[in-house]
Design an enzyme around this catalytic site. Structure first.
Site, PDB file in Angstrom:
ATOM      1  N   HIS A   1       0.832  -1.206   0.000  1.00  0.00           N
ATOM      2  CA  HIS A   1       0.000   0.000   0.000  1.00  0.00           C
ATOM      3  C   HIS A   1       0.866   1.257   0.000  1.00  0.00           C
ATOM      4  CE1 HIS A   1      -4.084  -1.741   1.205  1.00  0.00           C
ATOM      5  NE2 HIS A   1      -3.288  -2.767   0.987  1.00  0.00           N
TER       6      HIS A   1
ATOM      7  N   ASP B   1      -5.673   6.151   2.174  1.00  0.00           N
ATOM      8  CA  ASP B   1      -5.786   4.740   1.844  1.00  0.00           C
ATOM      9  C   ASP B   1      -7.158   4.217   2.250  1.00  0.00           C
ATOM     10  OD1 ASP B   1      -5.411   1.711   2.745  1.00  0.00           O
ATOM     11  OD2 ASP B   1      -3.838   2.151   1.289  1.00  0.00           O
TER      12      ASP B   1
ATOM     13  N   ASN C   1      -0.606  -6.025  -6.643  1.00  0.00           N
ATOM     14  CA  ASN C   1       0.597  -5.444  -7.240  1.00  0.00           C
ATOM     15  C   ASN C   1       1.327  -6.471  -8.098  1.00  0.00           C
ATOM     16  OD1 ASN C   1       0.337  -2.870  -6.144  1.00  0.00           O
ATOM     17  ND2 ASN C   1       1.398  -3.431  -4.264  1.00  0.00           N
ATOM     18  N   SER C   2       1.380  -7.709  -7.621  1.00  0.00           N
ATOM     19  CA  SER C   2       2.050  -8.769  -8.391  1.00  0.00           C
ATOM     20  C   SER C   2       1.304  -9.051  -9.690  1.00  0.00           C
ATOM     21  CB  SER C   2       2.145 -10.052  -7.553  1.00  0.00           C
ATOM     22  OG  SER C   2       3.022  -9.876  -6.468  1.00  0.00           O
TER      23      SER C   2
ATOM     24  N   GLU D   1       2.142  -6.243 -12.110  1.00  0.00           N
ATOM     25  CA  GLU D   1       3.510  -6.405 -12.625  1.00  0.00           C
ATOM     26  C   GLU D   1       3.558  -7.496 -13.685  1.00  0.00           C
ATOM     27  OE1 GLU D   1       6.336  -7.104  -9.571  1.00  0.00           O
ATOM     28  OE2 GLU D   1       6.166  -5.116  -8.677  1.00  0.00           O
TER      29      GLU D   1
ATOM     30  N   ALA E   1      -5.808 -12.172   2.628  1.00  0.00           N
ATOM     31  CA  ALA E   1      -6.385 -10.882   2.236  1.00  0.00           C
ATOM     32  C   ALA E   1      -7.441 -11.089   1.146  1.00  0.00           C
ATOM     33  CB  ALA E   1      -5.271  -9.920   1.802  1.00  0.00           C
ATOM     34  N   GLU E   2      -7.334 -10.326   0.035  1.00  0.00           N
ATOM     35  CA  GLU E   2      -8.321 -10.465  -1.054  1.00  0.00           C
ATOM     36  C   GLU E   2      -7.769 -11.335  -2.180  1.00  0.00           C
ATOM     37  OE1 GLU E   2      -5.846  -7.325  -3.127  1.00  0.00           O
ATOM     38  OE2 GLU E   2      -5.987  -8.416  -1.239  1.00  0.00           O
TER      39      GLU E   2
END
Length: 474
Positions: free
Chosen positions: A3, A109, A362-363, A366, A381-382
């Site tokens: 984050h 955030d 994020n991965s 990328e 998490a999600e």
């Protein structure tokens, strides 16, 4: 960490887009992850590492985390409430500083719901920033309305295995209970999650780290209806230079040279994020068997379990004690097992042809950016709902699992995936010609165009800035 890095990159995006803007970023001291605090301090102490119109303010780190809390959710609530006067003081200082530019907007955030009320006190338009995707945002916003409507208790003991499926506006397909985020199924997090589900009622808009073309259906689901709210897909927001710090760590130079010697798109990369680890040696051995039996070239980032939730784990230094006997010797020509890996640099390498990932957002971005297809293996998490989206919504992922999960509190796993199941996913992913590989390559081109002048994300950044200016002038 994901984050914070993403937010910093978004701040850079804003000031690069419009010369009139400067950004002051208020950074809370994390009560759980010391690596976040160390990263923030390193940036603040190195002014040359950030643009001149980006200012970092580290909030005081005197949160009484030693106090007893009944559960992790209670700790988080107390932490965010504690930040409110600190944030209020920081904004007051900016407001009263004659050398400070005029305050025109407040972005926080998505997890910082309690602090949006601070913006209202200062008469600032407030916006939320979501480091995840638009489909997950839709899930979050509609979750409790859907649950209350159907009188379904997501925290019931057997909910995950109930076989129930639900319609969410951001998804084309019905979403099965087994991929609901872990925290949505724990009673202690119910209040915390409900606050997030109502965040759209507190803000003027939501900035999302995604690409409109990638999640077109999800983005459009916010137009019209009771939850109509401006959504700004401004991604992919990535720190692609992060790999440049200490690249020699853990013998990376030798690994990089090995990659240079491999054929294009021939190597499978396995990496489960900074906190992705297996505390069951049997699971590690199943992965090793799958890799050896598949015959594919591989680069495997294998992490030790952390001693506690306060540590994100150390690099695995006891591989021979965990891996099958003789595995490293038998696979020496086709594979490497390492601890730390500079993920962006690995994905950018022409030798990488597939990515077994925990499906952190994020991965995912990328991987898309570099045109590398994913095999899904979510942890927490999600990530389960991200994995479902990749495989069943966007059809750019191969399923190893979509519902594998770790406990948020204790890191326990629900099952051990068999070598046969893993091998099947690996072979499907690494097939030279498949539709998934072509779609990801196409999306790579789209993602690179999105932030260029005239691209969709570039336009949304401009729209966001215009909306802030219009709020100020109205």
């Amino acid at each position: 960490m994901g984050h914070l890095v993403s937010t910093i990159e978004f701040a850079k995006l804003l000031i690069n887009h419009d010369h009139r803007l400067s950004v002051t970023l208020l950074i809370m001291d994390s009560p759980l992850d010391p690596t976040v605090n160390a990263y923030a301090r390193s940036l603040a102490s190195s002014p040359n590492s950030i643009p001149t119109r980006l200012h970092l303010t580290l909030l005081p780190n005197n949160f009484p985390s030693h106090q007893s809390h009944p559960n992790m959710a209670s700790l988080f609530d107390a932490f965010f409430q504690y930040q409110i006067p600190l944030i209020t003081d920081a904004i007051s200082s900016l407001n009263s500083d004659p050398d400070s530019p005029r305050l025109v907007g407040f972005v926080a955030d998505m997890f910082c719901v309690p602090v949006f009320d601070v913006a209202r006190e200062f008469g600032l338009p407030a916006f939320a920033y979501l480091a995840s995707g638009a489909a997950f945002l839709g899930f979050l916003v509609h979750l409790y309305a859907l649950m209350d409507l159907h009188h379904v208790d997501t925290t019931a003991f057997n909910f995950k295995d109930s076989g129930m499926e639900f319609a969410f506006p951001g998804f084309v397909n019905r979403v099965p209970a087994k991929v609901f985020p872990h925290l949505a199924m724990e009673k202690e997090w119910d209040s915390f999650y409900r606050k997030h589900a109502s965040v759209h009622k507190k803000v003027k808009g939501i900035i999302v780290n995604t690409i409109e073309e990638l999640e077109l259906h999800a983005v459009r689901s916010f137009s019209g209806g009771e939850t109509s709210i401006p959504v700004y897909p401004v991604g992919p927001i990535l720190n692609l230079k992060s790999f440049s710090s200490d690249p020699a760590q853990q013998g990376w130079d030798d690994v990089n040279k090995w990659l240079d010697d491999q054929p294009p798109s021939s190597v499978l990369f396995l990496c489960f994020g900074s906190s992705g680890y297996f505390d069951q040696a049997s699971q590690v051995r199943e992965i090793a068997c799958a890799l050896e039996n598949s015959g594919v070239r591989f680069l495997w980032s294998l992490r030790d379990p952390p001693p506690s939730m306060k540590s994100l784990g150390s690099y695995n230094s006891n591989l021979r004690e965990v891996l099958p006997e003789g595995f490293l010797a038998r696979t020496a020509e086709i594979g490497r097992v390492i601890g730390w890996a500079p993920q962006a640099q690995v994905l950018a390498h022409q030798a990488i042809g597939g990515f077994v990932s925990h499906c952190g957002w994020n991965s995912i971005l990328e991987s898309i950016y570099f045109g590398v297809p994913i095999a899904t293996w979510p942890f927490t998490a999600e990530q389960q709902i991200n994995a479902f989206q990749l495989v069943h919504e966007l059809k750019i992922g191969v399923e190893i699992s979509v519902d594998y999960r770790t406990g948020f509190s204790n890191g326990s796993k629900t099952e051990v995936l068999s070598a046969e199941r893993i091998e099947k996913g690996i072979k499907e992913l690494m097939a030279k010609e498949n539709e998934i590989r072509k779609k990801v390559k196409d999306l790579s081109v789209i993602s690179r165009r999105a932030l260029a002048d005239g691209g969709s994300s570039y336009s949304y950044v401009g729209r966001f800035i215009d909306d802030i200016m219009n709020f100020v002038s109205s």
